[in-house]
Design a protein around this motif. Structure first.
Motif, PDB file in Angstrom:
ATOM      1  N   UNK A 116      45.140  21.206   4.111  1.00 61.09           N
ATOM      2  CA  UNK A 116      44.151  20.303   4.699  1.00 61.09           C
ATOM      3  C   UNK A 116      44.739  18.917   4.973  1.00 61.09           C
ATOM      4  N   UNK A 117      46.033  18.871   5.281  1.00 57.75           N
ATOM      5  CA  UNK A 117      46.682  17.563   5.435  1.00 57.75           C
ATOM      6  C   UNK A 117      46.123  16.772   6.614  1.00 57.75           C
ATOM      7  N   UNK A 118      45.735  17.464   7.696  1.00 54.47           N
ATOM      8  CA  UNK A 118      45.195  16.764   8.852  1.00 54.47           C
ATOM      9  C   UNK A 118      43.920  16.004   8.533  1.00 54.47           C
ATOM     10  N   UNK A 119      43.110  16.556   7.636  1.00 51.00           N
ATOM     11  CA  UNK A 119      41.862  15.896   7.234  1.00 51.00           C
ATOM     12  C   UNK A 119      42.146  14.518   6.663  1.00 51.00           C
ATOM     13  N   UNK A 120      43.246  14.411   5.928  1.00 47.85           N
ATOM     14  CA  UNK A 120      43.564  13.149   5.263  1.00 47.85           C
ATOM     15  C   UNK A 120      44.072  12.087   6.226  1.00 47.85           C
ATOM     16  N   UNK A 121      44.481  12.485   7.419  1.00 54.93           N
ATOM     17  CA  UNK A 121      44.883  11.486   8.409  1.00 54.93           C
ATOM     18  C   UNK A 121      43.718  10.585   8.808  1.00 54.93           C
ATOM     19  N   UNK A 122      42.500  11.129   8.738  1.00 51.83           N
ATOM     20  CA  UNK A 122      41.330  10.330   9.100  1.00 51.83           C
ATOM     21  C   UNK A 122      40.565   9.778   7.915  1.00 51.83           C
ATOM     22  N   UNK A 123      41.008  10.099   6.691  1.00 50.89           N
ATOM     23  CA  UNK A 123      40.236   9.735   5.499  1.00 50.89           C
ATOM     24  C   UNK A 123      40.125   8.219   5.313  1.00 50.89           C
ATOM     25  N   UNK A 124      41.216   7.504   5.529  1.00 50.09           N
ATOM     26  CA  UNK A 124      41.150   6.051   5.373  1.00 50.09           C
ATOM     27  C   UNK A 124      40.297   5.408   6.454  1.00 50.09           C
ATOM     28  N   UNK A 125      40.390   5.915   7.691  1.00 51.25           N
ATOM     29  CA  UNK A 125      39.551   5.388   8.764  1.00 51.25           C
ATOM     30  C   UNK A 125      38.076   5.525   8.431  1.00 51.25           C
ATOM     31  N   UNK A 126      37.715   6.645   7.813  1.00 47.35           N
ATOM     32  CA  UNK A 126      36.317   6.862   7.437  1.00 47.35           C
ATOM     33  C   UNK A 126      35.845   5.845   6.414  1.00 47.35           C
ATOM     34  N   UNK A 127      36.752   5.388   5.542  1.00 49.10           N
ATOM     35  CA  UNK A 127      36.349   4.403   4.524  1.00 49.10           C
ATOM     36  C   UNK A 127      35.823   3.134   5.176  1.00 49.10           C
ATOM     37  N   UNK A 128      36.388   2.779   6.327  1.00 52.09           N
ATOM     38  CA  UNK A 128      35.953   1.551   6.983  1.00 52.09           C
ATOM     39  C   UNK A 128      34.618   1.750   7.698  1.00 52.09           C
ATOM     40  N   UNK A 129      34.342   2.952   8.176  1.00 50.39           N
ATOM     41  CA  UNK A 129      33.012   3.249   8.717  1.00 50.39           C
ATOM     42  C   UNK A 129      31.969   3.074   7.615  1.00 50.39           C
TER      43      UNK A 129
END
Length: 301
Positions: free
Chosen positions: A252-265
């Motif tokens: 699930x490595x691709x999921x983590x590429x967006x994980x930090x971006x989601x924190x800012x949302x």
């Protein structure tokens, strides 16, 4: 009555099956439809094939599967949309429908309210890779909805360093960008529920502690994080080694590429709505859709 349902999103495809009178979460698969679509304004063939393989596994478990497309599928051409729907039908006999942002919002809210009696003010944030829907609720009714045409991957694309091992860009600089994307929100609530993705997975995998939800009882909303603690985690994740986190999640490595971006949302919306409590969940629109399918099947009999 047994059936499966797929939510095909911009970056993740989620699956549930309804069997033995229970709705079972089968997890999700990272398929970056939106990012690859931007390369030539067409759905990527590998993405489509990956979806078909994932869908086959669901189809083996139940006699009927329904698929629902979210933000990326609202933007592709009618011709390509029809080709995609025909492919799913011809290959796997799966019916495909694109849900509007309003429908996604309402289905997800149904899932949030389904198993509790909470009547206070609540913000429900439905975060995705390519869109963000927000529902403002009071006394179990939607007061207003805001549908934003951006998601975690949009922030990640603007700050690609978020996909690197450690982030050196100042937190406030990224938050300011997120604040501009979110805009004004004229609703305040102590409670903010995170839905649309597996937020519990994020906190558990990184090792961030969560408190028991003592605001109301709901097995689908078991945890609570006070905003100062959640804000600390949002800062801290920039200093954590993303490479080491990915090593624990090789499928699930691709999921983590967006994980930090989601924190800012999440952080931006929580600040703008003055949320005191962040309630992470695994709830998504498929819970509401499953209830509607069950209701329609009963009415057909």
């Amino acid at each position: 009555m047994e059936f499966g349902i797929l939510e095909i999103g911009s970056t993740n495809t989620k699956a549930y099956v309804y069997k033995n009178k229970k709705l079972i979460n089968l997890g999700s698969k990272f398929i970056p439809f939106k990012n690859n679509y931007k390369l030539d304004n067409h759905l990527n063939k590998d993405d489509v094939n990956n979806l078909l393989e994932f869908a086959k596994k669901i189809k083996k478990q139940v006699p009927r599967v329904y698929a629902y497309g979210t933000s990326i599928f609202r933007n592709i051409s009618e011709e390509e949309l029809q080709e995609f729907a025909t492919l799913l039908k011809d290959k796997l006999d799966i019916d495909f429908k694109v849900v509007t942002a309003n429908e996604e919002n309402e289905y997800t809210v149904q899932g949030v309210l389904a198993n509790n009696k909470y009547r206070g003010k609540m913000v429900v944030m439905i975060g995705g890779g390519g869109s963000t829907e927000i529902a403002f609720i009071n006394n179990r009714k939607i007061i207003t909805k805001v549908n934003l045409p951006f998601g975690a991957m949009d922030i990640t694309e603007h700050f690609p360093e978020l996909k690197e091992d450690i982030v050196n860009t100042n937190f406030n600089a990224i938050l300011e960008y997120a604040n501009k994307l979110v805009g004004e929100l004229n609703f305040k609530a102590n409670t903010m529920v995170l839905a649309g993705g597996d937020y519990i997975y994020f906190y558990e995998t990184v090792g961030y502690s969560m408190e028991k939800n003592n605001l109301f009882s709901d097995e689908n909303i078991p945890y609570l994080i006070k905003f100062p603690q959640a804000d600390f985690y949002d800062h801290d994740i920039l200093t954590k080694s993303l490479n080491k986190i990915k090593e624990k999640c090789l499928d699930n490595t691709g999921w983590w590429d967006g994980a930090r971006g989601m924190r800012f949302c999440v952080n931006s919306i929580a600040r703008k709505t003055k949320a005191k409590y962040i309630l992470p969940t695994k709830i998504n629109m498929l819970i509401g859709i499953a209830s509607e399918i069950q209701k329609n099947k009963k009415e057909e009999k």
